[in-house]
Design a protein around this motif. Structure first.
Motif, PDB file in Angstrom:
ATOM      1  N   ARG A 116     -13.341  34.444  13.120  1.00 35.66           N
ATOM      2  CA  ARG A 116     -14.115  34.336  13.953  1.00 35.66           C
ATOM      3  C   ARG A 116     -14.303  35.436  14.990  1.00 35.66           C
ATOM      4  O   ARG A 116     -13.212  35.922  15.430  1.00 35.66           O
ATOM      5  N   GLY A 117     -15.347  36.066  15.057  1.00 38.92           N
ATOM      6  CA  GLY A 117     -15.524  37.232  15.849  1.00 38.92           C
ATOM      7  C   GLY A 117     -16.211  36.903  17.397  1.00 38.92           C
ATOM      8  O   GLY A 117     -15.500  36.201  18.265  1.00 38.92           O
ATOM      9  N   GLY A 118     -17.316  37.407  17.758  1.00 39.21           N
ATOM     10  CA  GLY A 118     -18.014  37.031  18.954  1.00 39.21           C
ATOM     11  C   GLY A 118     -19.297  37.435  19.024  1.00 39.21           C
ATOM     12  O   GLY A 118     -19.720  38.063  17.988  1.00 39.21           O
ATOM     13  N   ILE A 119     -19.822  37.809  20.287  1.00 35.85           N
ATOM     14  CA  ILE A 119     -21.047  38.347  20.374  1.00 35.85           C
ATOM     15  C   ILE A 119     -21.070  38.779  21.769  1.00 35.85           C
ATOM     16  O   ILE A 119     -20.697  38.142  22.611  1.00 35.85           O
ATOM     17  N   ASP A 120     -21.938  39.983  22.240  1.00 35.89           N
ATOM     18  CA  ASP A 120     -22.117  40.462  23.330  1.00 35.89           C
ATOM     19  C   ASP A 120     -23.515  40.898  23.573  1.00 35.89           C
ATOM     20  O   ASP A 120     -24.083  41.681  23.103  1.00 35.89           O
ATOM     21  N   TYR A 121     -24.051  39.715  24.080  1.00 35.06           N
ATOM     22  CA  TYR A 121     -25.738  39.783  24.039  1.00 35.06           C
ATOM     23  C   TYR A 121     -26.341  41.041  24.819  1.00 35.06           C
ATOM     24  O   TYR A 121     -27.107  41.617  24.143  1.00 35.06           O
ATOM     25  N   PRO A 122     -25.529  41.332  25.881  1.00 34.39           N
ATOM     26  CA  PRO A 122     -26.387  42.817  26.492  1.00 34.39           C
ATOM     27  C   PRO A 122     -26.213  44.082  25.595  1.00 34.39           C
ATOM     28  O   PRO A 122     -26.988  45.053  25.924  1.00 34.39           O
ATOM     29  N   HIS A 123     -25.297  44.249  24.664  1.00 35.09           N
ATOM     30  CA  HIS A 123     -25.242  45.346  23.624  1.00 35.09           C
ATOM     31  C   HIS A 123     -25.946  45.000  22.536  1.00 35.09           C
ATOM     32  O   HIS A 123     -25.875  46.144  21.660  1.00 35.09           O
ATOM     33  N   LEU A 124     -26.583  44.040  22.218  1.00 38.82           N
ATOM     34  CA  LEU A 124     -27.121  43.798  20.874  1.00 38.82           C
ATOM     35  C   LEU A 124     -28.212  44.682  20.700  1.00 38.82           C
ATOM     36  O   LEU A 124     -29.091  45.023  21.290  1.00 38.82           O
ATOM     37  N   GLY A 125     -28.533  45.229  19.481  1.00 40.97           N
ATOM     38  CA  GLY A 125     -29.774  45.938  19.204  1.00 40.97           C
ATOM     39  C   GLY A 125     -30.833  44.850  19.052  1.00 40.97           C
ATOM     40  O   GLY A 125     -30.959  43.708  19.265  1.00 40.97           O
ATOM     41  N   PRO A 126     -32.329  45.765  19.081  1.00 40.34           N
ATOM     42  CA  PRO A 126     -33.320  45.178  19.222  1.00 40.34           C
ATOM     43  C   PRO A 126     -33.606  43.889  18.145  1.00 40.34           C
ATOM     44  O   PRO A 126     -33.960  42.939  18.442  1.00 40.34           O
ATOM     45  N   VAL A 127     -33.202  44.047  16.911  1.00 41.02           N
ATOM     46  CA  VAL A 127     -33.268  43.353  15.759  1.00 41.02           C
ATOM     47  C   VAL A 127     -32.512  42.214  15.808  1.00 41.02           C
ATOM     48  O   VAL A 127     -32.907  40.736  15.908  1.00 41.02           O
ATOM     49  N   HIS A 128     -31.203  42.349  16.310  1.00 41.86           N
ATOM     50  CA  HIS A 128     -30.162  41.316  16.553  1.00 41.86           C
ATOM     51  C   HIS A 128     -30.463  40.438  17.533  1.00 41.86           C
ATOM     52  O   HIS A 128     -30.292  39.264  17.850  1.00 41.86           O
ATOM     53  N   ARG A 129     -31.087  41.021  18.672  1.00 49.57           N
ATOM     54  CA  ARG A 129     -31.531  40.402  19.979  1.00 49.57           C
ATOM     55  C   ARG A 129     -32.688  39.629  19.576  1.00 49.57           C
ATOM     56  O   ARG A 129     -32.629  38.321  19.981  1.00 49.57           O
ATOM     57  N   ALA A 130     -33.636  39.954  19.018  1.00 46.91           N
ATOM     58  CA  ALA A 130     -34.630  39.044  18.425  1.00 46.91           C
ATOM     59  C   ALA A 130     -34.283  37.934  17.833  1.00 46.91           C
ATOM     60  O   ALA A 130     -35.060  36.812  17.901  1.00 46.91           O
ATOM     61  N   MET A 131     -33.274  38.146  16.879  1.00 46.83           N
ATOM     62  CA  MET A 131     -32.897  36.988  16.108  1.00 46.83           C
ATOM     63  C   MET A 131     -32.246  35.937  16.770  1.00 46.83           C
ATOM     64  O   MET A 131     -32.590  34.719  16.595  1.00 46.83           O
ATOM     65  N   MET A 132     -31.360  36.383  17.573  1.00 49.15           N
ATOM     66  CA  MET A 132     -30.790  35.364  18.479  1.00 49.15           C
ATOM     67  C   MET A 132     -31.636  34.803  19.605  1.00 49.15           C
ATOM     68  O   MET A 132     -31.546  33.426  19.783  1.00 49.15           O
ATOM     69  N   ALA A 133     -32.705  35.340  20.051  1.00 41.45           N
ATOM     70  CA  ALA A 133     -33.714  34.618  20.883  1.00 41.45           C
ATOM     71  C   ALA A 133     -34.490  33.658  20.095  1.00 41.45           C
ATOM     72  O   ALA A 133     -34.861  32.645  20.380  1.00 41.45           O
ATOM     73  N   ALA A 134     -34.891  34.196  18.655  1.00 42.58           N
ATOM     74  CA  ALA A 134     -35.576  33.067  17.775  1.00 42.58           C
ATOM     75  C   ALA A 134     -34.717  31.742  17.540  1.00 42.58           C
ATOM     76  O   ALA A 134     -35.040  30.723  17.632  1.00 42.58           O
ATOM     77  N   LEU A 135     -33.301  31.951  17.198  1.00 47.60           N
ATOM     78  CA  LEU A 135     -32.534  30.856  17.054  1.00 47.60           C
ATOM     79  C   LEU A 135     -32.343  30.128  18.244  1.00 47.60           C
ATOM     80  O   LEU A 135     -32.586  28.841  18.365  1.00 47.60           O
TER      81      LEU A 135
END
Length: 188
Positions: A116-135
């Protein structure tokens, strides 16, 4: 030890696990994007770690490109993602992602581990940020009573830095690496 740890990591969680693993095994950790076949020379054991992104394993192209050189070695794959591998529903998805990352000729010989890793939303790239927003949007539309604990955690921590890194989670992988050759490749 005649081993190498190769890894694909976008945001550093997989890289951290790879570095810890290399320290424990007294070997090198090399980013897959910088590795060539020469990284495998003299290595009887190859451990590949890849971050999970939308069901894909970062850096897995290395496994496909070098399958011929890997087939004669002891091989382990570890994935690193936000999902909790202790959750049975997640475990099945993690196994499927690992299987997709491994070329067919490497599947039977590869020991598979999930961390298990983690996530750092402020440092996400645009594609990953959009994917997480959609989720997030999809989860918010669902009946709260139908959400899994993990879904509720995602909604509660959205936009924050979440870190599940656990050095102790590497112990089964270190034990596998130190046990020597084995003819079994089971998921952990």
């Amino acid at each position: 030890m005649d081993a190498v740890v190769l890894y694909g990591s976008h945001y550093g969680h997989t890289a951290r696990y790879a570095q810890w693993l290399a320290e424990a095994l007294d070997c090198r950790a090399v980013p897959a994007r910088k590795a060539a076949a020469a990284a495998l020379e003299g290595c009887g054991t190859v451990i590949f770690g890849g971050g999970l992104y939308a069901g894909g394993v970062a850096g897995a192209r290395f496994l496909k490109d070098h399958a011929g050189a890997l087939v004669a070695r002891r091989l382990a794959l570890f994935t690193c993602g936000l999902a909790d591998p202790a959750n049975p529903e997640n475990a099945e998805n993690l196994r499927a992602a690992a299987e997709r990352a491994l070329p067919p000729e490497l599947r039977a010989q590869t020991a598979v581990f999930h961390l298990r890793g983690g996530i750092d939303y402020p440092h996400l790239g645009p594609v990953h940020r959009a994917m997480m927003a959609a989720l997030r949007a999809g989860l918010r539309r669902r009946d709260p009573a139908q959400l899994r604990q993990e879904d509720r955690e995602l909604l509660a921590t959205y936009g924050q830095h979440v870190n599940f890194l656990d050095r102790a989670a590497l112990e089964p992988l270190v034990a596998w690496a130190l046990t020597g050759p084995s003819d079994t490749a089971e998921s952990r």
